[in-house]
Design a protein around this motif. Structure first.
Motif, short mmCIF file in Angstrom:
data_model
loop_
_atom_site.label_atom_id
_atom_site.label_comp_id
_atom_site.label_asym_id
_atom_site.label_seq_id
_atom_site.Cartn_x
_atom_site.Cartn_y
_atom_site.Cartn_z
N ALA A 1 0.84 -1.21 0.00
CA ALA A 1 0.00 0.00 0.00
C ALA A 1 0.87 1.26 0.00
O ALA A 1 0.60 2.22 -0.74
N THR A 2 1.91 1.27 0.80
CA THR A 2 2.83 2.41 0.85
C THR A 2 3.54 2.58 -0.49
O THR A 2 3.73 3.71 -0.97
N ALA A 3 3.92 1.45 -1.09
CA ALA A 3 4.60 1.51 -2.40
C ALA A 3 3.69 2.12 -3.46
O ALA A 3 4.12 2.99 -4.23
N ARG A 4 2.44 1.68 -3.49
CA ARG A 4 1.50 2.24 -4.47
C ARG A 4 1.32 3.74 -4.26
O ARG A 4 1.34 4.52 -5.22
N ALA A 5 1.15 4.14 -3.02
CA ALA A 5 0.95 5.56 -2.72
C ALA A 5 2.17 6.38 -3.10
O ALA A 5 2.05 7.52 -3.56
N SER A 6 3.37 5.80 -2.93
CA SER A 6 4.61 6.54 -3.22
C SER A 6 4.73 6.93 -4.69
O SER A 6 5.38 7.91 -5.03
N LEU A 7 4.08 6.14 -5.55
CA LEU A 7 4.21 6.38 -7.00
C LEU A 7 3.39 7.57 -7.48
O LEU A 7 3.44 7.92 -8.67
N ALA A 8 2.67 8.22 -6.57
CA ALA A 8 2.01 9.48 -6.92
C ALA A 8 3.01 10.62 -7.04
O ALA A 8 2.72 11.66 -7.65
N GLU A 9 4.18 10.44 -6.45
CA GLU A 9 5.25 11.45 -6.51
C GLU A 9 6.11 11.20 -7.75
O GLU A 9 6.24 10.07 -8.21
N PRO A 10 6.75 12.23 -8.31
CA PRO A 10 7.52 12.06 -9.55
C PRO A 10 8.76 11.20 -9.37
O PRO A 10 9.35 11.12 -8.30
N LEU A 11 9.13 10.54 -10.48
CA LEU A 11 10.33 9.70 -10.53
C LEU A 11 11.42 10.41 -11.34
O LEU A 11 11.13 11.17 -12.26
N ASP A 12 12.67 10.15 -10.97
CA ASP A 12 13.82 10.72 -11.68
C ASP A 12 14.45 9.70 -12.63
O ASP A 12 15.65 9.71 -12.87
N SER A 13 13.61 8.84 -13.20
CA SER A 13 14.11 7.75 -14.04
C SER A 13 14.92 8.27 -15.23
O SER A 13 15.97 7.72 -15.56
#
Length: 237
Positions: free
Chosen positions: A208-220
């Motif tokens: 659940a925390t992982a899913r929620a974290s993906l609302a923030e931008p990635l620096d891929s």
């Protein structure tokens, strides 16, 4: 740009491969975002392809896999030999996730399943200042792993780190070997797939925390660009 030989060490589950592609497909997209002229060849261990002579290659990228580097599978020893030969030859080489761990193990580091459990979703890593490869103070990248490099090889400098993953990025003393634990090749959709794949395996709260974290931008793109430029390096004479 060098011709990049991608060593495919694991497969995207078939259910997701049609939509998201293979791991080599993801890396090709990542690299071509930075350099549209890049050329590739794929060596697929799951397909039974033989490892080439790394002394004859321009650049190497080793992908992620579901396997553990300590699993004793019959192809892991030969791949470690491949890594050591590439390292001595100063063939530009990058490893991601399993590839990160495999390079570390081949060159004297220690890898095992971490007591910290699953790392999934968007993790933020501190960047070692003035490391010569990755700019900035921190990077947020999607990850998906239980195993970690516990002790880095003597030849490795830790350039990415977090409290969860102390050795998340390693730059090696030969100047042409780099590896990272997280996945800059994963787009946002596939990062969500990784969360889905952990349902019932990792604790519900972690997923659940992982899913929620993906609302923030990635620096891929930033890390992907740094990796692409690194693979184009030539060893100093």
């Amino acid at each position: 740009m060098a011709r990049i030989t991608i060593i495919e060490t694991g497969r995207v589950p078939k259910t997701y491969r049609e939509r998201h592609g293979s791991f080599p497909d993801m890396f090709e997209r990542m690299i071509r975002t930075e350099d549209s002229s890049a050329a590739f060849e794929i060596v697929s261990i799951p397909n039974g392809d033989a490892l080439p002579d790394p002394r004859k290659l321009e650049a190497v990228l080793i992908t992620g896999a579901a396997a553990g580097v300590y699993d004793g599978l019959d192809w892991i020893g030969p791949l470690e030999d491949f890594v050591r030969t590439a390292y001595v030859n100063k063939t530009p080489m990058v490893g991601i996730c399993f590839g990160h761990q495999l390079i570390a193990q081949a060159l004297g580091g220690t890898v095992r399943q971490s007591e910290k459990g699953w790392g999934v979703g968007r993790h933020v890593y501190r960047v070692l200042p003035d490391n010569g490869v990755v700019d900035g103070e921190q990077l947020a990248i999607a990850c998906s792993h239980q195993d970690q490099v516990i002790e880095a090889p003597n030849d490795a400098l830790t350039i990415l780190s977090s409290d969860f993953t102390p050795h998340a990025g390693l730059l090696y003393a030969n100047g042409t070997t780099l590896s990272v634990q997280p996945h800059p090749e994963f787009d946002l959709d596939f990062a969500h797939v990784c969360c889905e794949l952990r349902d019932g395996k990792a604790p519900d709260a972690v997923v659940a925390t992982a899913r929620a974290s993906l609302a923030e931008p990635l620096d891929s793109a930033k890390l992907g660009g740094a990796i692409t430029r690194f693979l184009g390096r030539r060893a100093a004479p």
